[in-house]
Design a protein around this motif. Sequence first.
Motif, PDB file in Angstrom:
ATOM      1  N   ALA A  43      -3.772  -2.928 -10.668  1.00 33.80           N
ATOM      2  CA  ALA A  43      -3.914  -1.648  -9.952  1.00 33.80           C
ATOM      3  C   ALA A  43      -5.329  -1.538  -9.370  1.00 33.80           C
ATOM      4  N   ILE A  83      -0.695   4.771  -7.047  1.00 30.46           N
ATOM      5  CA  ILE A  83      -0.365   3.612  -7.884  1.00 30.46           C
ATOM      6  C   ILE A  83      -0.012   4.131  -9.284  1.00 30.46           C
ATOM      7  N   THR A 129       3.563   0.866  -6.450  1.00 28.90           N
ATOM      8  CA  THR A 129       2.648   1.439  -5.459  1.00 28.90           C
ATOM      9  C   THR A 129       3.381   1.744  -4.158  1.00 28.90           C
TER      10      THR A 129
END
Length: 522
Positions: free
Chosen positions: A165, A344, A362
């Motif tokens: 992420a 995300i 995402t």
Amino acid sequence: MALFIGRRYCSKMPLASQHQRFCCVGTGASNQPPESLKEAESLAPDQVETLRSIYMSSSCSISYKNTGGLQITGGRGSRLIDVYGNEYLDTRNNVAHCGHGHPEIVEAITYQMKLLNTNSRYLHPNASLLSQKLSNLFPSSSRGDADSLTKVFFVNSGSEANDLALRLARAYNKKQQNKLHLQKDKQPKQCIITIDHAYHGHTLATLDVSPYKHHQGTEITECPAYVKRVPYPDMYRGVHSNCKDESEATEQYSAYVEDACQEITLNGDTVNAFLMEGGMSVAGVILPPKSYISRCVRAVRDAGGLYIADEVQTGFGRLGKCTWAFEYSNDDSDDDDDKVLPDIVTVGKPFGNGMPIAAVITTPKVASAFESLGVEYFNTFAASPVCCAAGLSMLHVLSKHELQNNALEVGSLLMKLFSEVKARHGWIGDIRGSGFFLGIELVRNQQTLEPATEETSFVCSVLKEKYRVLTSIDGFHENVVVVKPPMVFTKEDAVEFVTCFEKCLIDLPAIDKLHQLGKTPT
Ligand code: PMP
């Protein structure tokens, strides 16, 4: 004489046969170990301990070491069985989401393993379908498809998910800078805003954003310069615990994030992302005040940053009221849900009911920034057919048996029972949380809130030793009993747990035993 029965080392025959059902019923597991496991299963408990202490690092902690570590060899639903055949009530396992050894999940994993287990470079229906089902668990964005959570990356753990992420946020940020043709004399720092006492993983990048580990003792003792740490929005004992109501707390705590964004920008650096759990786990079940997240996200997005929601512990309906913790503190009176929709999301622990599967979800906008770098993302074990079978099966069982609803109902009962205990004893300072994500904070004094750290450890040790109930402790002062059982935890389990808990509080004046028992590493 000691006997070995199936997977258990039993000092007495009847005890073992009494618990026979936990090892084989419905799981399809045979009572006889295969040839390759016979040697392991024939080790006596003290041999298991000795081998581990010689060949495994002592950094790999053992729960309840103070009272003799547990050798758990079986599990069913909300119960665990140790090597001697003793049964424990599990109030702490948020990984076996649908319960230990759930027969339908075991069957799906075994079925797939017999057919094939390989990597994600081959097309496979399990991975394709699971990515769709996972994405469908999020509301779509009113800002359009480019902002909806429809792109899934499979990984193996929560740490890996958060690590990826952070990479995605960096790629997105880089693309934005290139678009603006920003020529700077100095290389701007790409900053992450994290919350004090948060934990997001054990990789180098995730340790940087995990202040909890910095206090606890690691090779990293504070956040590096690119990470901005803000206070955790704790309304009970936080830096603004004297607020008159939630909206004042929101005002006070979100100001730190707004100020951090301003400071980063004024410094010529960029806000990459705001990383937060919707309900903070290791900080001791801290649910932020209403609209806190939306206020912070607004400031972060205005500064060009992304919102990363860590749902590794809290995801998949644990809070009962909502599927994701980031939704929990949304202001119901405002129908713009989109304001808290993350860019995300990371999921892990419960996703495979114990199998190593985690994911990053995402938006096409963020994913395309990563793709445009020309990155090939390959991860050997991620998205394997077996782990995806576990994920599909966990989701199936969760919805078929309406376990999110069970978390809501039984969680409310737990809250009620704990409130009754609080009224009878002085030790409970605060009861908070939602569904099966509850925190019971113990204090020595209701006015000063002096943390009852040793007492909390004592209660958890006694719960395990005397009542065979397994609990966990978290919070900055290690005085919060965190309740996060498998989602199949029943009303009877709740009554049993709280009854035993109260008996431990009654035992607490036997304070001299505290030091004998030592600290419980749960
Ligand atoms: N995020 C949170 C909120 C966690 O609690 C954890 C683990 N406790 C992680 C990330 C890391 O997950 P893992 O242990 O699967 O790497």
